[in-house]
Motif scaffolding. Sequence first.
Motif, PDB file in Angstrom:
ATOM      1  N   ALA A  32       0.757  -1.186   0.175  1.00  0.00           N
ATOM      2  CA  ALA A  32      -0.019  -0.045  -0.079  1.00  0.00           C
ATOM      3  C   ALA A  32       0.676   1.300  -0.009  1.00  0.00           C
ATOM      4  CB  ALA A  32      -0.983   0.023   1.306  1.00  0.00           C
ATOM      5  N   ALA A  33       1.791   1.517   0.995  1.00  0.00           N
ATOM      6  CA  ALA A  33       2.353   2.544   1.015  1.00  0.00           C
ATOM      7  C   ALA A  33       3.730   2.524   1.381  1.00  0.00           C
ATOM      8  CB  ALA A  33       1.819   3.236   2.157  1.00  0.00           C
ATOM      9  N   LEU A  34       4.431   3.463   0.508  1.00  0.00           N
ATOM     10  CA  LEU A  34       5.793   3.575   0.909  1.00  0.00           C
ATOM     11  C   LEU A  34       6.201   4.586   1.946  1.00  0.00           C
ATOM     12  CD1 LEU A  34       8.671   3.291  -0.074  1.00  0.00           C
ATOM     13  CD2 LEU A  34       8.279   4.789  -1.936  1.00  0.00           C
ATOM     14  N   VAL A  35       6.571   4.105   2.804  1.00  0.00           N
ATOM     15  CA  VAL A  35       6.713   5.082   3.932  1.00  0.00           C
ATOM     16  C   VAL A  35       8.042   6.217   3.650  1.00  0.00           C
ATOM     17  CG1 VAL A  35       7.224   5.492   6.612  1.00  0.00           C
ATOM     18  CG2 VAL A  35       5.591   3.718   5.531  1.00  0.00           C
ATOM     19  N   ALA A  36       7.679   7.181   3.676  1.00  0.00           N
ATOM     20  CA  ALA A  36       9.013   8.215   3.745  1.00  0.00           C
ATOM     21  C   ALA A  36       9.780   8.337   5.082  1.00  0.00           C
ATOM     22  CB  ALA A  36       8.406   9.667   3.590  1.00  0.00           C
ATOM     23  N   ALA A  37      10.507   7.131   5.290  1.00  0.00           N
ATOM     24  CA  ALA A  37      11.157   7.081   6.345  1.00  0.00           C
ATOM     25  C   ALA A  37      12.363   7.863   6.687  1.00  0.00           C
ATOM     26  CB  ALA A  37      11.580   5.472   6.510  1.00  0.00           C
ATOM     27  N   GLY A  38      12.390   9.259   6.510  1.00  0.00           N
ATOM     28  CA  GLY A  38      13.303  10.030   7.056  1.00  0.00           C
ATOM     29  C   GLY A  38      14.019  11.058   6.118  1.00  0.00           C
ATOM     30  N   PRO A  81       1.537  15.762  -4.093  1.00  0.00           N
ATOM     31  CA  PRO A  81       0.953  14.836  -3.111  1.00  0.00           C
ATOM     32  C   PRO A  81       0.542  13.796  -3.953  1.00  0.00           C
ATOM     33  CG  PRO A  81       0.251  17.072  -2.989  1.00  0.00           C
ATOM     34  CD  PRO A  81       0.921  17.206  -3.946  1.00  0.00           C
ATOM     35  N   GLY A  82       0.453  12.542  -3.396  1.00  0.00           N
ATOM     36  CA  GLY A  82      -0.159  11.462  -3.940  1.00  0.00           C
ATOM     37  C   GLY A  82       0.721  10.920  -5.025  1.00  0.00           C
ATOM     38  N   TRP A  83       1.900  11.531  -5.183  1.00  0.00           N
ATOM     39  CA  TRP A  83       2.899  11.073  -5.909  1.00  0.00           C
ATOM     40  C   TRP A  83       3.190   9.340  -6.038  1.00  0.00           C
ATOM     41  CZ3 TRP A  83       7.392   8.804  -3.537  1.00  0.00           C
ATOM     42  CH2 TRP A  83       8.379   8.709  -4.417  1.00  0.00           C
ATOM     43  N   ASP A 119       5.112  -1.831 -11.489  1.00  0.00           N
ATOM     44  CA  ASP A 119       4.989  -1.858  -9.987  1.00  0.00           C
ATOM     45  C   ASP A 119       5.011  -0.428  -9.495  1.00  0.00           C
ATOM     46  OD1 ASP A 119       4.825  -4.448  -9.245  1.00  0.00           O
ATOM     47  OD2 ASP A 119       7.085  -4.855  -9.095  1.00  0.00           O
ATOM     48  N   GLU A 120       3.794  -0.421  -8.613  1.00  0.00           N
ATOM     49  CA  GLU A 120       3.690   1.072  -8.054  1.00  0.00           C
ATOM     50  C   GLU A 120       3.806   1.041  -6.711  1.00  0.00           C
ATOM     51  OE1 GLU A 120       2.618   3.771  -9.990  1.00  0.00           O
ATOM     52  OE2 GLU A 120       1.443   2.821 -11.729  1.00  0.00           O
ATOM     53  N   THR A 121       4.285   2.145  -6.069  1.00  0.00           N
ATOM     54  CA  THR A 121       4.216   2.295  -4.662  1.00  0.00           C
ATOM     55  C   THR A 121       3.979   3.659  -4.585  1.00  0.00           C
ATOM     56  OG1 THR A 121       6.491   2.697  -4.764  1.00  0.00           O
ATOM     57  CG2 THR A 121       5.671   0.693  -4.327  1.00  0.00           C
ATOM     58  N   ARG A 122       3.273   3.978  -3.403  1.00  0.00           N
ATOM     59  CA  ARG A 122       2.900   5.383  -3.228  1.00  0.00           C
ATOM     60  C   ARG A 122       3.764   5.914  -1.951  1.00  0.00           C
ATOM     61  NH1 ARG A 122      -0.822   9.239  -1.236  1.00  0.00           N
ATOM     62  NH2 ARG A 122      -1.738   7.942  -0.019  1.00  0.00           N
ATOM     63  N   GLN A 123       4.364   7.031  -2.061  1.00  0.00           N
ATOM     64  CA  GLN A 123       5.050   7.508  -0.809  1.00  0.00           C
ATOM     65  C   GLN A 123       4.125   8.152   0.028  1.00  0.00           C
ATOM     66  OE1 GLN A 123       8.246  10.123  -1.625  1.00  0.00           O
ATOM     67  NE2 GLN A 123       9.250   9.624   0.172  1.00  0.00           N
ATOM     68  N   ARG A 124       4.302   7.804   1.329  1.00  0.00           N
ATOM     69  CA  ARG A 124       3.431   8.387   2.417  1.00  0.00           C
ATOM     70  C   ARG A 124       4.011   8.793   3.670  1.00  0.00           C
ATOM     71  NH1 ARG A 124      -1.632   4.911   4.215  1.00  0.00           N
ATOM     72  NH2 ARG A 124      -1.999   5.843   6.071  1.00  0.00           N
TER      73      ARG A 124
END
Lengths: 314, 213
Positions: free
Chosen positions: A118-124, A138-140, A161-166
């Motif tokens: 579901a979501a690619l976490v912007a981990a920092g 947003p919603g990139w 393959d899609e991932t959404r940054q969140r």
Amino acid sequence: MSLREGSNMNCEEARTQLSLYLLSELDFSREELLEQHLDGCPACREELAREKALNALLQTEDARLEVPAGLLSRCRADFAAQLAPGAPEAGNAFVRWWNRLGDIVIPPAALFKAAGVAALVAAGFFAGRSQQRFSEPPGWTAARVKSVEAAGDGQIRVVLDETRQREVSGAPEEEQIQRLLLAAVKDPTDPGLRVESVQMLRGRSESSEVRQALIHALENDENDGVRLKAIEGLNRFARELDTRRALTRVLLRDANPGIRTQAVDLLMQNMAPAGLEQETVGAMQEVLLREENGYIRLRCQKALAEMKASPGTF
Amino acid sequence: MRLFWVLDGNPQAVRAYAIQTAAGMDESDLIRAAQKGDRDAFERLIRGYDQSVLRLAYNLLRNEEDAADIYQEAFLRVHKNLNSFRFDCSFHTWLYRIVTNLCLDQLRKKKVRREEPSVVETSDGTRDRLDMVHEERAASDPQRNVLSGQLRDRIQNVLGSLTVRERMVFEMRHYHGMRLRAIGEMLGTTEEAAKNCLFRATQKMRVALGDFV
Ligand SMILES: [Zn+2]
């Protein structure tokens, strides 16, 4: 070199070597000479203890200026903006391709079903302000081409393959944030992410799950910075059995003398009665046989001597 | 490598997974990918270091704007010159050579300007930056006592009195865990010279902190 010239060190000379000795910066023969001198000179041993205390003082958090809150993320955002498309020198083929892909934005709901991921976490890295400044709307959606095939009617079918940054934010004690941090601590390819995650978790070590993660990182992480942060996070728990066992193993196995030093200090500062410290005692005896760092050997010697002298008083 | 958040059909049961997108990339893989223009690899590469670079710059220069400038300039240089990195030293050494040279330049400039006082304008008038940092900390932790503030001030005073090279060696050895040989190499001098710098710095520190130990 003759024996007369080389085999003795006087107090004056010894004093000039103590600080380097504690940092393990003396060469083999100097260290040996100094240790011989220390063996026979209580006054210099006392001076060594002072030097050690000075070092400890320099390592306290008061010795350092803490980077002001927010400065790191501001620097990261500014830097990202410098590299962003449009800024001079950016904009290679990859970046242009990437930005065109930005136009194909799939509604998140569809993504959830389609990809399972579901979501690619912007981990920092480009957190905070950079979210807006780093060119993606947003919603990139990030995409990688998974496969290509001819669709038969002259068309080409491209599977992405899609991932959404969140971005997820919350207080450090929130369970969701802790879970993400615990996962990030195990990220095998990103030492920077692990260092930061351990740093954020180390104030939470009263939770046994966090403590286990810190212990795991301390014993297994290949990155020195991660292990150092982990041991800092564990220092309040140096009386607990699981932490002591980990510290004992670190004392025997860690490749970094700085980390072994911290382990021996923590073990010593939190000694239980000798009867309960069989594992520690065994480890320290082993250290005396094979440790090459003078300070660590000295500490172990001292601990063992103290335990024999008054086994029930700790 | 990315951290994915996987919803197992149930949004309440959030589980975080680390999923490897590229087979275990180590640093040299990251560098090679970054050299080919992979921005993600470049970000990950520098994120392994940028926090400690900033800490170094801030502690050496003791000024937020100066530290931020060093950060920008250092990583821009890394970005610009990465293609000329040939793996003949570690990336760490290469990066720190850039950073320490920038810091040395900046420190020299400051010395010439006679170490401007680190004051800032606030609503209560002109205040010393370090005092403010200390007060903020004390406010966030009421148990922190006066002694620790004195210790910090004393250490900061000594650091301010060191030569730029002494300060640099002291910082790198005590707070960045670098060996004296590597520090010498990085600063373009010998291990022996680095050792002497460290010794002088330690002497001054010992004199100033004598009554604390
Ligand atoms: Zn002596």
